[in-house]
Design an enzyme around this catalytic site. Structure first.
Site, PDB file in Angstrom:
ATOM      1  N   HIS A   3      54.937   4.102   6.574  1.00 31.17           N
ATOM      2  CA  HIS A   3      54.584   5.293   7.365  1.00 31.17           C
ATOM      3  C   HIS A   3      54.087   6.420   6.451  1.00 31.17           C
ATOM      4  CE1 HIS A   3      57.836   3.775  10.308  1.00 31.17           C
ATOM      5  NE2 HIS A   3      56.698   3.677  10.968  1.00 31.17           N
ATOM      6  N   LYS A  40      61.561   0.309  22.358  1.00 32.69           N
ATOM      7  CA  LYS A  40      62.200  -0.452  21.287  1.00 32.69           C
ATOM      8  C   LYS A  40      63.683  -0.117  21.112  1.00 32.69           C
ATOM      9  CE  LYS A  40      58.080  -1.030  18.408  1.00 32.69           C
ATOM     10  NZ  LYS A  40      57.442  -0.537  17.172  1.00 32.69           N
ATOM     11  N   ARG A  52      48.726  -3.272  10.135  1.00 33.54           N
ATOM     12  CA  ARG A  52      49.287  -4.174   9.132  1.00 33.54           C
ATOM     13  C   ARG A  52      48.583  -5.520   9.236  1.00 33.54           C
ATOM     14  NH1 ARG A  52      55.139  -2.191  10.861  1.00 33.54           N
ATOM     15  NH2 ARG A  52      53.861  -1.910  12.702  1.00 33.54           N
ATOM     16  N   SER A  82      59.943  -0.795  10.171  1.00 36.08           N
ATOM     17  CA  SER A  82      61.284  -0.208  10.327  1.00 36.08           C
ATOM     18  C   SER A  82      62.287  -1.304  10.654  1.00 36.08           C
ATOM     19  CB  SER A  82      61.278   0.826  11.456  1.00 36.08           C
ATOM     20  OG  SER A  82      60.413   1.873  11.152  1.00 36.08           O
TER      21      SER A  82
HETATM   22  P1  ADP Z   1      55.447   2.129  17.080  1.00 36.72           P
HETATM   23  O1  ADP Z   1      56.794   1.904  17.677  1.00 36.72           O
HETATM   24  O2  ADP Z   1      54.559   3.045  17.854  1.00 36.72           O
HETATM   25  O3  ADP Z   1      54.722   0.885  16.587  1.00 36.72           O
HETATM   26  P2  ADP Z   1      56.215   2.593  14.366  1.00 36.72           P
HETATM   27  O4  ADP Z   1      57.172   3.643  13.941  1.00 36.72           O
HETATM   28  O5  ADP Z   1      56.642   1.168  14.240  1.00 36.72           O
HETATM   29  O6  ADP Z   1      55.784   2.974  15.804  1.00 36.72           O
HETATM   30  O7  ADP Z   1      54.848   2.775  13.577  1.00 36.72           O
HETATM   31  C1  ADP Z   1      54.123   3.994  13.642  1.00 36.72           C
HETATM   32  C2  ADP Z   1      52.747   3.766  13.042  1.00 36.72           C
HETATM   33  O8  ADP Z   1      52.868   3.454  11.659  1.00 36.72           O
HETATM   34  C3  ADP Z   1      52.000   2.586  13.664  1.00 36.72           C
HETATM   35  O9  ADP Z   1      50.645   2.903  13.709  1.00 36.72           O
HETATM   36  C4  ADP Z   1      52.264   1.465  12.705  1.00 36.72           C
HETATM   37  O10 ADP Z   1      51.261   0.474  12.758  1.00 36.72           O
HETATM   38  C5  ADP Z   1      52.216   2.225  11.390  1.00 36.72           C
HETATM   39  N1  ADP Z   1      52.927   1.541  10.334  1.00 36.72           N
HETATM   40  C6  ADP Z   1      54.251   1.298  10.248  1.00 36.72           C
HETATM   41  N2  ADP Z   1      54.547   0.616   9.119  1.00 36.72           N
HETATM   42  C7  ADP Z   1      53.374   0.423   8.475  1.00 36.72           C
HETATM   43  C8  ADP Z   1      52.990  -0.230   7.257  1.00 36.72           C
HETATM   44  N3  ADP Z   1      53.885  -0.837   6.505  1.00 36.72           N
HETATM   45  N4  ADP Z   1      51.683  -0.219   6.908  1.00 36.72           N
HETATM   46  C9  ADP Z   1      50.776   0.366   7.705  1.00 36.72           C
HETATM   47  N5  ADP Z   1      51.058   0.993   8.862  1.00 36.72           N
HETATM   48  C10 ADP Z   1      52.325   1.029   9.244  1.00 36.72           C
END
Ligand code: ADP
Length: 162
Positions: free
Chosen positions: A18, A42, A91, A129
């Site tokens: 993030h 989630k 990703r 996460s």
């Molecule tokens: P959501 O529940 O909306 O997917 P997340 O907290 O999982 O929210 O992710 C928020 C944003 O950060 C999303 O666009 C996700 O693709 C991006 N993201 C999370 N981890 C990574 C990573 N390791 N590399 C690139 N983007 C990431």
């Protein structure tokens, strides 16, 4: 021109993946709103306040980044905040279909809203996460996955939390 973008997500908890994406957005745009989704399907482990506090600590020094919470439709939230675009991280290929669908849906709901996809550094391409939570509850090492300044807080909060 003053450009505002939103980085929406659950951030449950924030990871180095993030931070990488938010940092890139902050370097490209005038104002970045990191928007923490309140009612995520989630079922988050961390409360909204905890998630915001961790983000605040991890993003100290990025002066054009604001951290807020939001609920409801992202397309509406973007309209309300006057954001020009949504920034999402991509990703592996597995993210693509959902992100594609969301981006097209948001465009239908708010035709002025663009979605911009960024990729993180290669070493974070697998990071999520949920991976961090899975490792931490089993008392594994999450040092390489979360910012150092919030490592202990995340670790203590999750240790033994199965
Ligand atoms: P959501 O529940 O909306 O997917 P997340 O907290 O999982 O929210 O992710 C928020 C944003 O950060 C999303 O666009 C996700 O693709 C991006 N993201 C999370 N981890 C990574 C990573 N390791 N590399 C690139 N983007 C990431």
């Amino acid at each position: 021109m003053n450009r505002t973008v939103i980085c929406p997500g659950s951030f449950d908890p924030v990871t180095l993946g993030h931070i990488d994406i938010i940092g890139r957005a902050a370097a490209m745009f005038d104002r970045v709103i990191v928007a923490v989704l309140i009612n995520s399907a989630k079922k988050p482990v961390f409360t909204v306040d905890e998630r915001i506090r961790l983000l605040e600590k991890a993003l100290v020094g990025l002066d054009n980044v604001e951290i807020r919470s939001f609920d409801g439709l992202l397309a509406e939230y973007a309209r309300k905040t006057g954001a020009d675009a949504v920034v999402r991280g991509l990703r592996a290929v597995s993210d693509f279909e959902y992100e594609f669908q969301m981006s097209l849906t948001n465009k239908k709901l708010n035709p002025e809203l663009e979605t911009i996809f960024l990729t993180s550094r290669a070493e974070y391409m697998f990071l999520s996460s949920s991976i961090v939570k899975q490792i931490a509850v089993l008392n594994g090492d999450i040092t390489n996955f979360v910012p150092e300044c919030i490592h202990d807080e995340i670790k203590n909060r999750l240790a033994g939390n199965i």
